[in-house]
Design a protein around this motif. Structure first.
Motif, mmCIF file in Angstrom:
data_model
loop_
_atom_site.group_PDB
_atom_site.id
_atom_site.type_symbol
_atom_site.label_atom_id
_atom_site.label_comp_id
_atom_site.label_asym_id
_atom_site.label_seq_id
_atom_site.Cartn_x
_atom_site.Cartn_y
_atom_site.Cartn_z
ATOM 1 N N HIS A 56 19.916 43.610 -17.714
ATOM 2 C CA HIS A 56 19.476 43.905 -16.135
ATOM 3 C C HIS A 56 20.310 44.864 -15.500
ATOM 4 O O HIS A 56 21.045 45.944 -16.323
ATOM 5 N N TYR A 57 19.445 45.644 -14.299
ATOM 6 C CA TYR A 57 20.988 46.341 -13.803
ATOM 7 C C TYR A 57 20.742 46.619 -12.132
ATOM 8 O O TYR A 57 20.169 45.582 -11.613
ATOM 9 N N LYS A 58 21.540 47.319 -11.965
ATOM 10 C CA LYS A 58 22.055 47.127 -10.556
ATOM 11 C C LYS A 58 20.630 47.910 -9.115
ATOM 12 O O LYS A 58 20.958 48.852 -9.173
ATOM 13 N N SER A 59 20.183 46.715 -8.620
ATOM 14 C CA SER A 59 19.590 47.412 -7.370
ATOM 15 C C SER A 59 19.857 47.569 -6.173
ATOM 16 O O SER A 59 19.371 48.373 -5.607
ATOM 17 N N SER A 60 20.313 46.124 -6.266
ATOM 18 C CA SER A 60 21.625 46.828 -4.608
ATOM 19 C C SER A 60 22.488 45.566 -5.505
ATOM 20 O O SER A 60 22.895 45.183 -6.285
ATOM 21 N N ALA A 61 23.919 45.780 -3.941
ATOM 22 C CA ALA A 61 24.962 45.224 -3.876
ATOM 23 C C ALA A 61 24.650 43.868 -4.652
ATOM 24 O O ALA A 61 25.922 42.947 -5.155
ATOM 25 N N THR A 62 23.397 42.670 -4.192
ATOM 26 C CA THR A 62 23.302 41.686 -4.058
ATOM 27 C C THR A 62 22.272 40.894 -5.187
ATOM 28 O O THR A 62 21.662 40.285 -5.110
ATOM 29 N N VAL A 63 21.567 42.031 -5.584
ATOM 30 C CA VAL A 63 20.724 42.144 -6.415
ATOM 31 C C VAL A 63 21.231 42.419 -7.362
ATOM 32 O O VAL A 63 20.919 43.839 -8.060
ATOM 33 N N CYS A 64 20.771 42.023 -8.553
ATOM 34 C CA CYS A 64 20.316 42.287 -10.038
ATOM 35 C C CYS A 64 19.029 42.264 -11.359
ATOM 36 O O CYS A 64 18.310 40.684 -10.660
ATOM 37 N N THR A 65 18.632 43.232 -10.775
ATOM 38 C CA THR A 65 16.811 43.594 -11.672
ATOM 39 C C THR A 65 16.792 43.397 -12.957
ATOM 40 O O THR A 65 17.240 44.177 -13.796
ATOM 41 N N PRO A 66 16.216 42.550 -13.179
ATOM 42 C CA PRO A 66 15.211 42.708 -14.974
ATOM 43 C C PRO A 66 15.314 44.027 -15.449
ATOM 44 O O PRO A 66 14.309 44.844 -14.871
ATOM 45 N N ARG A 67 15.614 44.566 -16.603
ATOM 46 C CA ARG A 67 15.115 45.425 -17.402
ATOM 47 C C ARG A 67 14.197 46.069 -17.566
ATOM 48 O O ARG A 67 13.660 44.322 -17.848
#
Length: 424
Positions: A56-67
């Motif tokens: 995963h990578y950081k989309s925002s402070a509250t969201v980790c998005t799958p790579r």
């Protein structure tokens, strides 16, 4: 009393809730353990909440998005970290570094070079693992129909193979439709698909194996015999076979060897068939049947009787004269005749060696009886060959003038007289 205890319980519950809320952490916030990181797919790494980096990578402070996987969505503005497996994020799509020349191998999740013609590919993945729109067959990059197509490296395309004797271009080794043909220059120096040297074109316009010596053949094709010095012709049993040409014979190695010409090499053990022009093989040399009385006429390619003295002859190179001291030369302004050479003279229809100095000779004999620069003179009641005013060496007269004592004295007196006059 009951009211006081209830108030205390509520205060305790609020305290616990406050502690729980105060310990919750977003991405990039401090933490003491994984339980502190409240964002899904995040973890506490070195005291800070981070998105799980491998997936995963950081989309925002509250969201980790799958790579993104290969071909999946990514974010170009963030970068290649939004893709899995070291893929590159190009135009918001996860790809290999050079998509035109690489493919993604799902067996080990790596980008690999696409195969060129004849190169390695992955059949389970498909034709995308090959360059130039080639097909991946049995893990090898090929044309769609290999039996009927060849790969032209000049433009990296598959083209129809070329029929026998049609124009081709040197380079591709498999461009000819017949597997036993190759692109080479014909007799007019034009490049065409022609049978290889080990094959010949048969009546079905196909290249077939050339025929071994003495094996059955079919009259017509001039190059069907494996031995280049053989041809298809009828043998003694009237069967058509590949046999040595008339200019050759079958040697001990079962190959056609060139027959010897006059004076050439032959094989006595094999016989006269190793010579041309019906010559005889004697001590491994091609000769006339009776060399003493015959000469080989190189124009007529036959042996003829040697020519007697003073008889007409044709050419000296064949040494046609019967007398060993005679040569074929022009007689005056007339035709060529067998005449005695310069070291001999004719006597009783044969050539005799000219006589040396001081050897007996005949009075009024042949003009050439004595050697050059000598004459037949009477010496002490005998006629002998004598040098003409010259020196003699090993019986021959070399023509050097002999200076007599009286002549020498005359010269000395003349010189002294001239010197005396000059001094006066």
């Amino acid at each position: 009393m009951m009211v006081k205890k209830s108030v205390q319980l509520v205060i305790c519950l609020l305290s616990l809730l406050t502690v729980e809320l105060c310990s919750a952490a977003n991405v990039d916030e401090a933490c003491t353990g994984n339980t502190d990181c409240t964002v899904a797919n995040s973890e506490c790494s070195s005291g800070t909440c981070k998105c799980v980096g491998t997936t995963h990578y950081k989309s925002s402070a509250t969201v980790c998005t799958p790579r993104g996987a290969f071909g999946g969505v990514c974010v170009t503005s963030i970068g290649d970290s939004t893709c899995l497996h070291s893929l590159k994020c190009t135009s918001n799509t996860c790809q290999c570094t050079t998509p035109t020349s690489e493919f993604f191998d799902t067996t080990d999740n790596t980008c690999k070079a696409k195969g060129g013609f004849g190169g390695v590919c992955v059949t389970s993945i498909g034709d995308s693992t090959c360059l130039y729109s080639l097909k991946c067959t049995s893990n090898t990059c090929q044309c769609t129909t290999p039996a009927n197509q060849f790969f032209d490296t000049s433009d990296n395309t598959c083209k129809a193979k070329i029929t026998l004797e049609a124009t081709c271009t040197t380079g591709p080794t498999d461009q000819c439709l017949d597997v036993n043909a190759e692109c080479k220059a014909d007799t007019n120096n034009a490049n065409k698909c022609l049978c290889k040297t080990t094959h010949y074109k048969d009546s079905n316009d196909a290249c077939v194996d050339k025929i071994a010596l003495e094996a059955t053949c079919t009259p017509g094709s001039t190059d069907q015999c494996k031995d280049t010095s053989a041809e298809c012709k009828t043998d003694t049993d009237t069967a058509n076979k590949c046999l040595c040409k008339t200019t050759h014979y079958k040697d001990s190695n079962d190959a056609c060897a060139a027959k010897g010409g006059f004076g050439g090499v032959c094989v006595t053990a094999t016989g006269d068939s190793t010579c041309l022009y019906s010559l005889k093989c004697t001590t491994d040399t091609c000769q006339c049947a009776t060399p003493v009385s015959q000469f080989f006429d190189s124009t007529a390619k036959t042996c003829k009787p040697k020519i007697a003295l003073n008889m007409e002859c044709t050419i000296e190179t064949d040494k046609p004269c019967a007398d060993p001291m005679a040569v074929c030369t022009q007689h005056g302004s007339g035709p060529n005749k067998c005449m005695c050479n310069s070291d001999s003279y004719p006597s009783s229809d044969k050539c005799v060696a000219r006589k040396l100095h001081n050897i007996n000779c005949m009075e009024n004999g042949h003009v050439n009886e004595c050697v050059e620069n000598a004459e037949c003179k009477k010496v002490n009641n005998e006629f002998k060959c004598q040098c003409k005013n010259g020196a003699e060496e090993n019986g021959k007269c070399n023509g050097v003038t002999v200076i007599t004592p009286n002549f020498l004295l005359t010269i000395v007196c003349l010189i002294v007289t001239i010197v005396y006059k000059i001094q006066k």
